[in-house]
Scaffold this active site. Structure first.
Site, PDB file in Angstrom:
ATOM      1  N   ASP A 202       0.853  -1.201   0.000  1.00  0.00           N
ATOM      2  CA  ASP A 202       0.000   0.000   0.000  1.00  0.00           C
ATOM      3  C   ASP A 202       0.888   1.249   0.000  1.00  0.00           C
ATOM      4  O   ASP A 202       1.793   1.372   0.834  1.00  0.00           O
ATOM      5  CB  ASP A 202      -0.898  -0.025   1.251  1.00  0.00           C
ATOM      6  CG  ASP A 202      -1.986   1.022   1.177  1.00  0.00           C
ATOM      7  OD1 ASP A 202      -3.149   0.640   0.921  1.00  0.00           O
ATOM      8  OD2 ASP A 202      -1.681   2.216   1.367  1.00  0.00           O
ATOM      9  N   ASN A 210      -1.884  13.007  -4.250  1.00  0.00           N
ATOM     10  CA  ASN A 210      -2.999  13.368  -5.134  1.00  0.00           C
ATOM     11  C   ASN A 210      -3.442  14.801  -4.927  1.00  0.00           C
ATOM     12  O   ASN A 210      -3.595  15.558  -5.875  1.00  0.00           O
ATOM     13  CB  ASN A 210      -4.198  12.471  -4.799  1.00  0.00           C
ATOM     14  CG  ASN A 210      -4.455  11.467  -5.897  1.00  0.00           C
ATOM     15  OD1 ASN A 210      -3.956  11.610  -6.998  1.00  0.00           O
ATOM     16  ND2 ASN A 210      -5.226  10.457  -5.594  1.00  0.00           N
ATOM     17  N   HIS A 215      -4.460  14.635  -9.625  1.00  0.00           N
ATOM     18  CA  HIS A 215      -4.859  13.256  -9.867  1.00  0.00           C
ATOM     19  C   HIS A 215      -4.011  12.620 -10.977  1.00  0.00           C
ATOM     20  O   HIS A 215      -3.637  11.448 -10.905  1.00  0.00           O
ATOM     21  CB  HIS A 215      -6.339  13.259 -10.264  1.00  0.00           C
ATOM     22  CG  HIS A 215      -7.006  11.955 -10.053  1.00  0.00           C
ATOM     23  ND1 HIS A 215      -7.470  11.536  -8.836  1.00  0.00           N
ATOM     24  CD2 HIS A 215      -7.296  10.960 -10.917  1.00  0.00           C
ATOM     25  CE1 HIS A 215      -8.019  10.345  -8.956  1.00  0.00           C
ATOM     26  NE2 HIS A 215      -7.922   9.972 -10.209  1.00  0.00           N
ATOM     27  N   ASP A 219      -1.901   9.263 -10.922  1.00  0.00           N
ATOM     28  CA  ASP A 219      -2.015   8.146 -11.876  1.00  0.00           C
ATOM     29  C   ASP A 219      -0.651   7.707 -12.386  1.00  0.00           C
ATOM     30  O   ASP A 219      -0.361   6.520 -12.501  1.00  0.00           O
ATOM     31  CB  ASP A 219      -2.876   8.562 -13.079  1.00  0.00           C
ATOM     32  CG  ASP A 219      -4.358   8.484 -12.766  1.00  0.00           C
ATOM     33  OD1 ASP A 219      -4.709   8.081 -11.640  1.00  0.00           O
ATOM     34  OD2 ASP A 219      -5.172   8.837 -13.649  1.00  0.00           O
ATOM     35  N   GLU A 245      -4.672   2.604  -4.148  1.00  0.00           N
ATOM     36  CA  GLU A 245      -3.194   2.564  -4.120  1.00  0.00           C
ATOM     37  C   GLU A 245      -2.720   1.301  -3.404  1.00  0.00           C
ATOM     38  O   GLU A 245      -1.678   1.291  -2.768  1.00  0.00           O
ATOM     39  CB  GLU A 245      -2.604   3.824  -3.484  1.00  0.00           C
ATOM     40  CG  GLU A 245      -3.503   4.622  -2.554  1.00  0.00           C
ATOM     41  CD  GLU A 245      -3.942   3.904  -1.295  1.00  0.00           C
ATOM     42  OE1 GLU A 245      -4.940   3.151  -1.383  1.00  0.00           O
ATOM     43  OE2 GLU A 245      -3.321   4.089  -0.222  1.00  0.00           O
TER      44      GLU A 245
HETATM   45  N1  LIG Z   1      -4.623   9.367  -8.884  1.00  0.00           N
HETATM   46  C1  LIG Z   1      -5.392   8.396  -8.420  1.00  0.00           C
HETATM   47  N2  LIG Z   1      -5.721   8.393  -7.125  1.00  0.00           N
HETATM   48  C2  LIG Z   1      -6.479   7.397  -6.652  1.00  0.00           C
HETATM   49  C3  LIG Z   1      -6.939   6.360  -7.460  1.00  0.00           C
HETATM   50  N3  LIG Z   1      -7.663   5.512  -6.701  1.00  0.00           N
HETATM   51  C4  LIG Z   1      -7.660   5.996  -5.446  1.00  0.00           C
HETATM   52  N4  LIG Z   1      -6.932   7.143  -5.391  1.00  0.00           N
HETATM   53  C5  LIG Z   1      -6.663   8.019  -4.265  1.00  0.00           C
HETATM   54  O1  LIG Z   1      -5.830   7.359  -3.331  1.00  0.00           O
HETATM   55  C6  LIG Z   1      -5.963   8.036  -2.075  1.00  0.00           C
HETATM   56  C7  LIG Z   1      -5.956   7.014  -0.974  1.00  0.00           C
HETATM   57  O2  LIG Z   1      -5.979   7.701   0.240  1.00  0.00           O
HETATM   58  P1  LIG Z   1      -6.011   7.000   1.655  1.00  0.00           P
HETATM   59  O3  LIG Z   1      -6.833   5.741   1.579  1.00  0.00           O
HETATM   60  O4  LIG Z   1      -6.439   8.028   2.649  1.00  0.00           O
HETATM   61  O5  LIG Z   1      -4.562   6.520   1.882  1.00  0.00           O
HETATM   62  P2  LIG Z   1      -3.187   7.311   2.030  1.00  0.00           P
HETATM   63  O6  LIG Z   1      -3.336   8.760   1.853  1.00  0.00           O
HETATM   64  O7  LIG Z   1      -2.226   6.628   1.104  1.00  0.00           O
HETATM   65  O8  LIG Z   1      -2.795   7.029   3.496  1.00  0.00           O
HETATM   66  P3  LIG Z   1      -2.077   5.752   4.120  1.00  0.00           P
HETATM   67  O9  LIG Z   1      -2.475   4.563   3.284  1.00  0.00           O
HETATM   68  O10 LIG Z   1      -2.622   5.662   5.491  1.00  0.00           O
HETATM   69  O11 LIG Z   1      -0.624   5.995   4.073  1.00  0.00           O
HETATM   70  C8  LIG Z   1      -7.259   8.828  -2.145  1.00  0.00           C
HETATM   71  O12 LIG Z   1      -6.948  10.196  -2.214  1.00  0.00           O
HETATM   72  C9  LIG Z   1      -7.893   8.376  -3.475  1.00  0.00           C
HETATM   73  O13 LIG Z   1      -8.603   9.409  -4.103  1.00  0.00           O
HETATM   74  C10 LIG Z   1      -6.581   6.403  -8.847  1.00  0.00           C
HETATM   75  O14 LIG Z   1      -6.929   5.537  -9.657  1.00  0.00           O
HETATM   76  N5  LIG Z   1      -5.811   7.422  -9.267  1.00  0.00           N
END
Ligand SMILES: Nc1nc2c(ncn2[C@@H]2O[C@H](COP(=O)(O)OP(=O)(O)OP(=O)(O)O)[C@@H](O)[C@H]2O)c(=O)[nH]1
Length: 334
Positions: A202, A210, A215, A219, A245
């Site tokens: 992860d 992001n 975004h 990606d 992610e």
């Molecule tokens: N660019 C992009 N962002 C994505 C995609 N799918 C999910 N995300 C973003 O990934 C982010 C995941 O955030 P969180 O689940 O809070 O996780 P994190 O910020 O990595 O925090 P930790 O996992 O605790 O370290 C969110 O902002 C989603 O919008 C995608 O296909 N593309």
């Protein structure tokens, strides 16, 4: 008195054959045991524009049957043990794409029974011997159109199948595919006594990346990480994008020690990717060994996820793995 010569009647244009107007494109397997009639037929088939492979027995035909072929033209009676009817039956009984290869039978007008049996066995069409070249051309033309339509459909079906199991952004397998395949891999590993390891990877603070860089940048980061995963875990391993992610890797035949080494190498590679800002990942690891209590895939996944949770909570950019100590399992940071 002047005499005028009557105007000459225009010479009739020589009639153009249909294959001079439109040649056929395709590879044809021709099965005929009589060399003399084969020579005449091959002559016409080549004039039509076809690439022809001629064999004299159904046995030979079956041996060289391949996906590059578009059509089969076969006589009913052949050298060898098998007839043209047997050839049709064996083609139709295949469990691959070739089962639908068009087959045109050559029969004499009196062979009504053979014609019926061939059609019932799946031959698409027939032509009488001695054939009229234009009739042979027309029948081949129609069967080739059928073949080309089928090939197009088949290619589209394959593309759809691929799309349904992959993630559009990274091209890795998707969660649905993982959830279908991983239990089977685990079952195989268990029945053969081999170990199997599971990694949940992860990215850290991806929301920040992001939100701060957009975004699209997010990606690109995901794609770069996916490529790193593919380079690090090749072919035999199952790599999937589980969600946003989060990625999952099933390491077939790896025990917990090997999984830890590979996960640590992956973590370092991700941290050293040429990305600005750099991205890091946390990894949760578990494994099923033959001497441990059996668990199903959902349980293994839960274990890897718990390990990941610990890695995140203790600072991120690290790996955490389950270890069995005196019949007790606990998470540690290798
Ligand atoms: N660019 C992009 N962002 C994505 C995609 N799918 C999910 N995300 C973003 O990934 C982010 C995941 O955030 P969180 O689940 O809070 O996780 P994190 O910020 O990595 O925090 P930790 O996992 O605790 O370290 C969110 O902002 C989603 O919008 C995608 O296909 N593309």
């Amino acid at each position: 008195m002047t005499t005028s010569t009557p105007p000459m009647a225009p010479r009739p244009e020589p009639e153009r054959k249909p294959w001079e107007e439109q040649s056929l494109r395709g590879r044809l397997l021709f099965v005929e045991d009589s060399q003399t009639s084969a020579a005449v037929t091959v002559h016409y088939l080549e004039q039509f524009g076809l690439q022809v492979r001629h064999v004299t027995t159904a046995e030979e035909a079956l041996q060289i049957l391949g996906s590059e072929l578009d059509l089969v033209l076969s006589d009913f009676f052949l050298d060898g043990r098998l007839t043209g009817l047997d050839l049709v039956k064996r083609i139709r009984a295949r469990d691959d794409d070739l089962a639908l290869l068009p087959v045109l039978m050559l029969t004499s007008a009196e062979e009504t029974d053979h014609r019926i049996s061939s059609l019932r066995a799946g031959a698409n069409d027939f032509v009488y011997k001695p054939f009229h070249p234009e009739e042979l051309y027309a029948r081949l033309h129609n069967l080739l159109a059928l073949r080309h339509a089928y090939k197009k459909l088949y290619t589209q079906k394959k593309a759809m199948e691929r799309l349904s199991v992959t993630d559009g952004l990274t091209n890795l397998y998707n969660k649905r595919f993982l959830n279908n395949e991983a239990p089977a891999l685990l079952e195989q590993a268990r029945s053969t006594g081999r170990p199997l390891a599971l990694l949940v990877v992860d990215l850290d603070h991806f929301k920040y990346i992001n939100d701060s860089f957009g975004h699209e940048y997010g990606d690109r980061t995901l794609k770069a990480v996916a490529q790193t995963l593919e380079e690090e875990f090749q072919e035999v391993d199952l790599i999937a994008r589980y969600g946003g992610e989060e990625f999952v890797v099933v390491l077939d035949q790896a025990d917990i020690g090997q999984a830890v080494l590979r996960a640590e190498r992956l973590r370092r590679r991700i941290a050293s990717l040429a990305l600005a800002p750099p991205v890091t990942a946390s990894v949760g690891i578990t494994a099923q060994h033959a001497d441990q209590p059996g668990r199903d895939y959902e349980q293994l996944f839960r274990e890897a996820d718990q390990a990941l949770y610990k890695a995140k909570n203790s600072g991120r950019d690290r790996i955490a793995a389950w270890a069995w100590v005196h019949n007790r399992a606990e998470i540690h940071f290798p």
